[in-house]
Design a protein around this motif. Structure first.
Motif, mmCIF file in Angstrom:
data_model
loop_
_atom_site.group_PDB
_atom_site.id
_atom_site.type_symbol
_atom_site.label_atom_id
_atom_site.label_comp_id
_atom_site.label_asym_id
_atom_site.label_seq_id
_atom_site.Cartn_x
_atom_site.Cartn_y
_atom_site.Cartn_z
ATOM 1 N N TRP A 99 26.564 48.300 37.773
ATOM 2 C CA TRP A 99 26.707 48.605 39.196
ATOM 3 C C TRP A 99 27.177 50.045 39.387
ATOM 4 O O TRP A 99 26.684 50.761 40.264
ATOM 5 C CB TRP A 99 27.687 47.618 39.820
ATOM 6 C CG TRP A 99 28.016 47.878 41.256
ATOM 7 C CD1 TRP A 99 27.228 47.641 42.340
ATOM 8 C CD2 TRP A 99 29.247 48.408 41.758
ATOM 9 N NE1 TRP A 99 27.884 47.985 43.505
ATOM 10 C CE2 TRP A 99 29.134 48.452 43.169
ATOM 11 C CE3 TRP A 99 30.435 48.823 41.171
ATOM 12 C CZ2 TRP A 99 30.162 48.923 43.987
ATOM 13 C CZ3 TRP A 99 31.463 49.284 41.971
ATOM 14 C CH2 TRP A 99 31.318 49.338 43.366
ATOM 15 N N HIS A 243 34.085 43.254 49.596
ATOM 16 C CA HIS A 243 32.877 44.070 49.718
ATOM 17 C C HIS A 243 32.280 44.383 48.349
ATOM 18 O O HIS A 243 31.068 44.227 48.132
ATOM 19 C CB HIS A 243 33.199 45.365 50.463
ATOM 20 C CG HIS A 243 32.022 46.281 50.607
ATOM 21 N ND1 HIS A 243 30.998 46.047 51.496
ATOM 22 C CD2 HIS A 243 31.695 47.424 49.942
ATOM 23 C CE1 HIS A 243 30.095 47.009 51.391
ATOM 24 N NE2 HIS A 243 30.497 47.855 50.456
ATOM 25 N N GLU A 247 28.685 43.088 46.609
ATOM 26 C CA GLU A 247 27.676 43.988 46.056
ATOM 27 C C GLU A 247 27.332 43.607 44.612
ATOM 28 O O GLU A 247 26.158 43.621 44.213
ATOM 29 C CB GLU A 247 28.168 45.436 46.119
ATOM 30 C CG GLU A 247 28.187 46.019 47.523
ATOM 31 C CD GLU A 247 28.292 47.534 47.515
ATOM 32 O OE1 GLU A 247 28.049 48.149 46.455
ATOM 33 O OE2 GLU A 247 28.613 48.104 48.567
ATOM 34 N N GLN A 250 24.938 40.712 44.341
ATOM 35 C CA GLN A 250 23.548 40.951 44.722
ATOM 36 C C GLN A 250 22.777 41.780 43.702
ATOM 37 O O GLN A 250 21.580 42.033 43.889
ATOM 38 C CB GLN A 250 23.506 41.649 46.092
ATOM 39 C CG GLN A 250 24.020 40.784 47.236
ATOM 40 C CD GLN A 250 23.358 39.414 47.286
ATOM 41 O OE1 GLN A 250 22.125 39.305 47.206
ATOM 42 N NE2 GLN A 250 24.167 38.369 47.395
ATOM 43 N N THR A 251 23.418 42.210 42.630
ATOM 44 C CA THR A 251 22.706 42.993 41.622
ATOM 45 C C THR A 251 21.781 42.105 40.804
ATOM 46 O O THR A 251 22.031 40.904 40.619
ATOM 47 C CB THR A 251 23.691 43.697 40.672
ATOM 48 O OG1 THR A 251 24.454 42.717 39.964
ATOM 49 C CG2 THR A 251 24.635 44.621 41.442
#
Length: 374
Positions: A99, A243, A247, A250-251
């Motif tokens: 990420w 948050h 994220e 969703q990777t």
């Protein structure tokens, strides 16, 4: 290289090798959960409900609610905003690293940072003490900012403590970090989770409550950890704000990996009294070990941490010949020097620690008299 043993059972207070018993003072099951019959029973009952694994993406159209329930409990226990579980601590770290690469982050590493957080298999780490590195970090960040024009954040990657040499790290330097560029502090807490910073739930919350500056807008926290040590679970976890966790979820890296077995998370949800019991037993054993072992002067030891490190590598062979097995092998690679340390766990009995201490004192007497180690 230290000789290794192959056995056919789970290590506990003792191990059996070639028909001989040895007291076992190694491993990382600090709270003794894998060896606890009641915890094993919880896992057995959970396997009947969830099976041995869940062969699906966590982002699929059929989801098991136990993941979100356990992650909410983990986050609340640590004091973090949110948590995300993965199949191992290595996978947790590498999910964060992938990420960060997408963020075009500038990676800055502390000494001895765990390979789970490496951005390269040949990553070179600073050859400094943690205190010296931390003292230089604010200036290093300013210099890096001046020469580096990548648009991403600065990622500072460290361990929560020196688990091999039993040394606590101090984090007040976080308040000196420059405020003119976003900074992500990523901490591997594999050896602290469940042990450090006892909270209202009665066992260690890990490093999160110890990190200052966590409310500063320009320093955001990510803590990764293996759950296979004090927590006794085959998996890993990432703690951060909601948050960042959203994220990460969703990777493609997270969506494509197999999750940790859900049965273990179900057992975790129901095992809080056992974690409290394990923590209390560990503290009892630690106090006894500190009282008996530290006067020898052989050990480096962070108070309240279950590891006693020694430079006397021949202590391993001496104790082994007398029925005591301790940690001593090259880490993190076979080319590194062997690290010799005694690990205390919740599954030990007072008589075990007493016997260990007696053998260590015999070793010390032989050093003083220059007697051969036989």
């Amino acid at each position: 290289m230290t000789n290794s043993f192959s056995i056919h059972h789970l290590p506990g207070r003792t191990i059996q090798h070639d028909g001989n018993p040895y007291l076992f003072f190694s491993g990382t099951a600090y709270l003794g959960l894998p060896q606890h019959p009641a915890f094993q029973q919880l896992v057995i009952e959970s396997i009947r409900r969830y099976g041995t694994t869940f062969g699906s993406s966590r982002n699929g159209n059929l989801r098991l609610a136990v993941y979100e329930e356990a992650e909410a409990k983990l986050a609340a226990s640590a004091g973090a905003g949110a948590a995300l579980t993965l199949s191992s601590g290595m996978m947790a770290g590498q999910t964060v690293i992938n990420w960060l690469r997408a963020q075009k982050a500038l990676f800055i590493y502390g000494p001895n940072t765990h390979p789970a957080l490496w951005d390269s298999p040949t990553r070179v780490l600073p050859a400094l003490s943690f205190a010296d590195w931390a003292a230089q970090l604010p200036e290093q960040l300013r210099w890096s900012d001046a020469r580096d024009h990548t648009p991403g954040p600065i990622a500072v990657l460290v361990n929560s403590l020196e688990a091999v040499r039993s040394e606590f790290y101090e984090f007040s330097w976080m308040d000196q970090l420059p405020a003119d560029r976003p900074i992500l502090l990523i901490v591997d807490d594999s050896h602290g989770l469940g042990v450090l910073n006892v909270g209202a739930q009665g066992y260690g919350r890990g490093i999160w409550p110890q990190l200052p500056g966590k409310r500063r807008d320009h320093v955001r926290l990510i803590v990764t950890a293996s759950l296979a040590k004090a927590m006794g679970l085959p998996g890993g976890v990432v703690f951060s704000d909601a948050h960042i966790v959203a994220e990460l979820r969703q990777t493609a890296f997270f969506g494509a990996c197999s999750p940790m077995p859900p049965a273990y998370l179900d057992a975790y949800i129901n095992a809080e009294p056992l974690y409290v019991e394990g923590y209390n037993r560990l503290q009892r054993n630690l106090k006894q070990a500190e009282t008996l072992l530290l006067p020898t002067g052989l050990f480096q030891h962070a108070p309240g941490y279950p590891v006693f490190f020694t430079e006397q590598d021949d202590l391993y062979a001496y104790l082994l010949r007398r029925g005591v097995f301790i940690y001593s092998f090259a880490y993190p690679t076979a080319a590194d020097r062997a690290n010799t340390r005694i690990v205390i766990s919740a599954f030990h009995e007072p008589a075990d620690v007493q016997q260990l201490a007696e053998r260590v004192y015999e070793y010390c007497d032989r050093i003083k008299t220059n007697s051969p180690y036989i």
